[in-house]
Design an enzyme around this catalytic site. Structure first.
Site, PDB file in Angstrom:
ATOM      1  N   GLY A 141       1.266  -1.146   0.012  1.00 28.72           N
ATOM      2  CA  GLY A 141       0.532   0.343   0.469  1.00 28.72           C
ATOM      3  C   GLY A 141       0.844   1.007  -0.013  1.00 28.72           C
ATOM      4  O   GLY A 141       1.401   1.604   1.007  1.00 28.72           O
ATOM      5  N   MET A 143       1.701   7.696   2.355  1.00 28.93           N
ATOM      6  CA  MET A 143       1.880   7.257   4.304  1.00 28.93           C
ATOM      7  C   MET A 143       2.314   5.774   3.572  1.00 28.93           C
ATOM      8  O   MET A 143       3.604   6.052   4.557  1.00 28.93           O
ATOM      9  CB  MET A 143       0.411   7.251   5.012  1.00 28.93           C
ATOM     10  N   ASN A 196       2.258  -3.067  -4.177  1.00 27.99           N
ATOM     11  CA  ASN A 196       1.545  -2.583  -4.837  1.00 27.99           C
ATOM     12  C   ASN A 196       0.840  -2.981  -5.203  1.00 27.99           C
ATOM     13  O   ASN A 196       0.716  -3.566  -6.479  1.00 27.99           O
ATOM     14  CB  ASN A 196       1.437  -0.553  -4.644  1.00 27.99           C
ATOM     15  N   ARG A 197      -0.773  -2.060  -4.911  1.00 27.94           N
ATOM     16  CA  ARG A 197      -1.514  -3.033  -6.420  1.00 27.94           C
ATOM     17  C   ARG A 197      -1.255  -3.036  -7.629  1.00 27.94           C
ATOM     18  O   ARG A 197      -1.412  -3.819  -8.173  1.00 27.94           O
ATOM     19  CB  ARG A 197      -3.164  -2.736  -5.842  1.00 27.94           C
ATOM     20  N   VAL A 229      -3.393   0.796   3.590  1.00 27.19           N
ATOM     21  CA  VAL A 229      -3.986   0.727   2.760  1.00 27.19           C
ATOM     22  C   VAL A 229      -5.529   1.141   3.833  1.00 27.19           C
ATOM     23  O   VAL A 229      -5.041   1.263   5.091  1.00 27.19           O
ATOM     24  CB  VAL A 229      -4.743  -0.672   2.126  1.00 27.19           C
ATOM     25  N   SER A 237       0.487   8.466  14.268  1.00 24.89           N
ATOM     26  CA  SER A 237       0.404   9.873  13.945  1.00 24.89           C
ATOM     27  C   SER A 237       1.439  10.576  13.420  1.00 24.89           C
ATOM     28  O   SER A 237       2.584  10.170  13.537  1.00 24.89           O
ATOM     29  CB  SER A 237      -0.032  10.102  15.129  1.00 24.89           C
ATOM     30  N   GLY A 238       1.339  11.935  12.820  1.00 23.47           N
ATOM     31  CA  GLY A 238       2.138  12.420  12.495  1.00 23.47           C
ATOM     32  C   GLY A 238       1.638  12.732  10.489  1.00 23.47           C
ATOM     33  O   GLY A 238       2.723  13.617  10.187  1.00 23.47           O
ATOM     34  N   LYS A 241      -5.065   5.819  19.163  1.00 18.25           N
ATOM     35  CA  LYS A 241      -4.832   6.244  18.486  1.00 18.25           C
ATOM     36  C   LYS A 241      -5.951   7.477  18.541  1.00 18.25           C
ATOM     37  O   LYS A 241      -6.377   8.239  17.809  1.00 18.25           O
ATOM     38  CB  LYS A 241      -4.540   5.178  16.723  1.00 18.25           C
ATOM     39  N   HIS A 260      -6.731   9.474  20.317  1.00 16.63           N
ATOM     40  CA  HIS A 260      -5.796  10.327  19.955  1.00 16.63           C
ATOM     41  C   HIS A 260      -6.719  11.937  19.020  1.00 16.63           C
ATOM     42  O   HIS A 260      -6.605  12.865  19.064  1.00 16.63           O
ATOM     43  CB  HIS A 260      -4.611   9.696  19.509  1.00 16.63           C
ATOM     44  N   ASN A 261      -6.874  10.730  17.976  1.00 13.44           N
ATOM     45  CA  ASN A 261      -7.531  12.045  17.214  1.00 13.44           C
ATOM     46  C   ASN A 261      -8.889  12.788  18.200  1.00 13.44           C
ATOM     47  O   ASN A 261      -9.242  13.671  17.452  1.00 13.44           O
ATOM     48  CB  ASN A 261      -8.211  10.874  15.793  1.00 13.44           C
ATOM     49  N   GLU A 267      -7.833  15.445  19.425  1.00 15.18           N
ATOM     50  CA  GLU A 267      -7.088  16.415  17.824  1.00 15.18           C
ATOM     51  C   GLU A 267      -7.803  17.422  17.575  1.00 15.18           C
ATOM     52  O   GLU A 267      -8.001  18.401  17.755  1.00 15.18           O
ATOM     53  CB  GLU A 267      -6.370  15.173  16.759  1.00 15.18           C
ATOM     54  N   ARG A 314     -17.873  20.523  13.654  1.00 12.84           N
ATOM     55  CA  ARG A 314     -17.396  20.744  12.829  1.00 12.84           C
ATOM     56  C   ARG A 314     -18.867  20.458  11.895  1.00 12.84           C
ATOM     57  O   ARG A 314     -18.978  20.316  10.523  1.00 12.84           O
ATOM     58  CB  ARG A 314     -16.860  19.156  12.384  1.00 12.84           C
ATOM     59  N   HIS A 365     -38.330   4.004  38.742  1.00 15.62           N
ATOM     60  CA  HIS A 365     -37.557   3.916  38.338  1.00 15.62           C
ATOM     61  C   HIS A 365     -36.610   4.044  39.870  1.00 15.62           C
ATOM     62  O   HIS A 365     -35.334   3.016  39.690  1.00 15.62           O
ATOM     63  CB  HIS A 365     -36.841   4.781  37.689  1.00 15.62           C
TER      64      HIS A 365
HETATM   65  C1  6PG Z   1      -2.878  11.160  12.471  1.00 19.90           C
HETATM   66  C2  6PG Z   1      -3.952  12.793  12.339  1.00 19.90           C
HETATM   67  C3  6PG Z   1      -4.378  11.212  10.929  1.00 19.90           C
HETATM   68  C4  6PG Z   1      -5.514  11.685   9.750  1.00 19.90           C
HETATM   69  C5  6PG Z   1      -7.439  13.309  11.026  1.00 19.90           C
HETATM   70  C6  6PG Z   1      -7.782  13.560  10.631  1.00 19.90           C
HETATM   71  O1  6PG Z   1      -2.452  11.691  13.291  1.00 19.90           O
HETATM   72  O2  6PG Z   1      -1.787  11.675  11.631  1.00 19.90           O
HETATM   73  O3  6PG Z   1      -4.829  12.131  12.953  1.00 19.90           O
HETATM   74  O4  6PG Z   1      -4.463  10.389  11.483  1.00 19.90           O
HETATM   75  O5  6PG Z   1      -5.271  13.591   9.362  1.00 19.90           O
HETATM   76  O6  6PG Z   1      -7.398  11.622  10.913  1.00 19.90           O
HETATM   77  O7  6PG Z   1      -8.699  13.189  10.114  1.00 19.90           O
HETATM   78  P1  6PG Z   1     -10.244  13.918   9.345  1.00 19.90           P
HETATM   79  O8  6PG Z   1      -9.846  13.879   8.149  1.00 19.90           O
HETATM   80  O9  6PG Z   1     -11.223  13.446  10.165  1.00 19.90           O
HETATM   81  O10 6PG Z   1     -10.096  15.602  10.193  1.00 19.90           O
END
Ligand code: 6PG
Length: 477
Positions: free
Chosen positions: A9, A13, A32-33, A74, A128-129, A183, A186-187, A190, A288, A453
């Site tokens: 893949g 990334m 890769n495919r 992927v 992540s990153g 993770k 984490h998001n 984020e 959002r 209740h």
């Molecule tokens: C990371 C980011 C990555 C991605 C986000 C974006 O840690 O590198 O979190 O995983 O950019 O998931 O998420 P949205 O498209 O939902 O904003």
């Protein structure tokens, strides 16, 4: 067969991760495919290290040293299952499949269970990153078996980001889906961080009257203090950028509808199931989705609101300082909520996650990397059973110092009609947790009234019901 690791893949990334392994001296099999991508990678970046280009799945697997380490990069969901189905039959007991995508942890648990029966280690791994991190050092959150980490750990430590104290931003988070769960949270954090920064921006713009360029400077200053973080840093970059076509601030020409791919939403969905109040993260997800309801917003544009009063220069500067306090306090709350969710997930699934170690590996490489995480690490290292980050003495004291300003900022937001759901949810969480009494007692009374209740009493053990429709005497339930 001579590759220590393989990556299949090769979108951006996967490609960057493969290059990162190669740059660190590993021989990397790439697949890769569509083979064109594989050859393009080797052509363009072959000089960076040793790559073995594999055109077929068989060739790819044959190129790997045993036990095999095979990284799949992927899309989450069906594409991941398809790749596993393709490769698993070619593998042998002891081999490892590392899924570096943003998979849902429940899928990871299922895949791990299925592959374990075949003796194959499935290592769901949060990475992540972004593109840059994948290439130069991401924060890595592997789950899966301990045994697989013994084999993978040293390699992941090599390619990972390093925190300021030099420690690698990777640890064995816990078994099966623990890595992808962490993770996911984490998001979620984020999302919350980004929402809080957005609210700070809007307050500085709408209430204090600063321009995007001036706000960029304010964020730059904040970034030298306790808010020092990647997201604050890039916020200043985005705000100071000028659109070439119009000469206007870039932020003013972008459509104000935020998109999302799902990990923030999962964080909230799972928190609801676990019964963890992640109100700040939830508000970020809702903000959002609200932004994306163009027709609804258009139809609501005529609704009445307050008239904003412009601020003088010194008043605006003082207000900016207050916004920094509000942002910092709210940020402490969203991390508190996120870590609570990780603790609850760990408890539910028996993962035994070390929260201090999670804070530690988020200090570098990932999107939410921040100086502040070093202090979260210290708080959990000092007291692994800390009931909540808010009960840490240092964070508690900082919030105590920030709270007057935090409240003033919210008052200004309400008075000026600026939506600040993140700041408000964070403060409500804080005030609710520290409250002596909550109206939940009334809720219990209402539930008992309409549905029998039952409720518990403050002064006696047991469950009780009041005969609301009768003489209102109390019975034991
Ligand atoms: C990371 C980011 C990555 C991605 C986000 C974006 O840690 O590198 O979190 O995983 O950019 O998931 O998420 P949205 O498209 O939902 O904003």
């Amino acid at each position: 067969s001579s590759a220590q690791i393989g990556v299949t893949g090769l979108a951006v990334m996967g490609r960057n991760l493969a290059r990162n392994f190669a740059r660190n001296g590993y021989t990397v099999a790439v697949h890769n495919r569509t083979a064109a991508r594989t050859h393009a990678l080797v052509e363009e970046f072959g000089h960076e290290g040793r790559f073995i280009a594999a055109e077929t799945a068989k060739e790819f697997v044959a190129a790997l040293e045993r036990p095999r380490r095979l990284v799949i990069m992927v899309k989450a969901g069906e594409p991941t299952d398809a790749v596993i189905e393709e490769f698993a039959p070619l593998l042998e007991p002891g081999d490892m499949i590392i899924d570096g995508g943003n998979a849902h942890f429940a899928d990871t648990r299922r895949r791990e269970r299925e592959l374990r029966e075949k003796g194959i280690h499935f290592v769901g791994t949060g990475i992540s990153g972004g593109e840059e991190g994948a290439l130069n050092g991401p924060s890595i959150m592997p789950g899966g078996s301990k045994e697989s980490y013994e084999s993978l750990g040293p390699m992941l430590e090599k390619i990972s980001a390093k925190a300021a104290d030099g420690s690698p931003c990777v640890t064995h988070v816990g078994p099966d889906g623990a890595g992808h769960f962490v993770k996911m949270v984490h998001n979620g954090i984020e999302y919350a961080d980004m929402q809080l920064i957005g609210e700070a921006y809007q307050l500085l713009h709408d209430v204090a009257g600063y321009s995007p360029a001036q706000i960029a400077d304010i964020f730059r200053t904040w970034n030298t203090g306790r808010l020092d973080s990647y997201l604050i840093e890039i916020t200043a970059e985005v705000l100071s950028h000028v659109d070439a076509a119009t000469g206007k601030p870039f932020v003013d020409v972008v459509v104000d509808q935020a998109e999302q791919k799902g990990t923030g939403r999962w964080t909230v969905q799972i928190a609801l199931d676990l019964g963890v109040p992640v109100s700040g993260i939830a508000e970020a997800v809702f903000a959002r989705s609200l932004s994306g309801h163009a027709a609804l917003r258009e139809a609501s544009r005529g609704l009445a609101g307050p008239k904003a009063k412009p601020m003088g220069e010194s008043e605006a500067a003082a207000f900016a300082d207050r916004v920094e306090q509000a942002l910092y306090a709210s940020k402490i709350v969203s991390y508190t909520q996120g870590f609570h969710e990780i603790a609850a997930g760990s408890e539910e699934y028996g993962w035994d996650i070390d929260l201090g170690a999670v804070a530690s590996i988020w200090r570098g490489g990932c999107i939410i990397r921040a100086a502040f995480l070093d202090r979260i690490r210290a708080a959990y290292d000092a007291r692994p059973d800390l009931p909540s980050l808010l009960s840490d003495e240092t964070f508690g004291r900082e919030i105590a110092e920030a709270q007057d300003d935090w409240r003033e900022v919210l008052i200004a937001a309400v008075r000026n009609g600026v939506p600040t759901p993140g700041f408000a949810a964070a403060l409500a969480y804080y005030d609710a947790l520290r409250a002596e009494r909550l109206p939940a007692a009334l809720t219990q009374g209402q539930r008992d009234y309409f549905g029998a209740h039952t409720y518990r009493r403050t002064d006696r053990e047991g469950s009780f019901h009041t005969l609301w429709g009768g003489d209102r005497s109390e019975v034991s339930a």
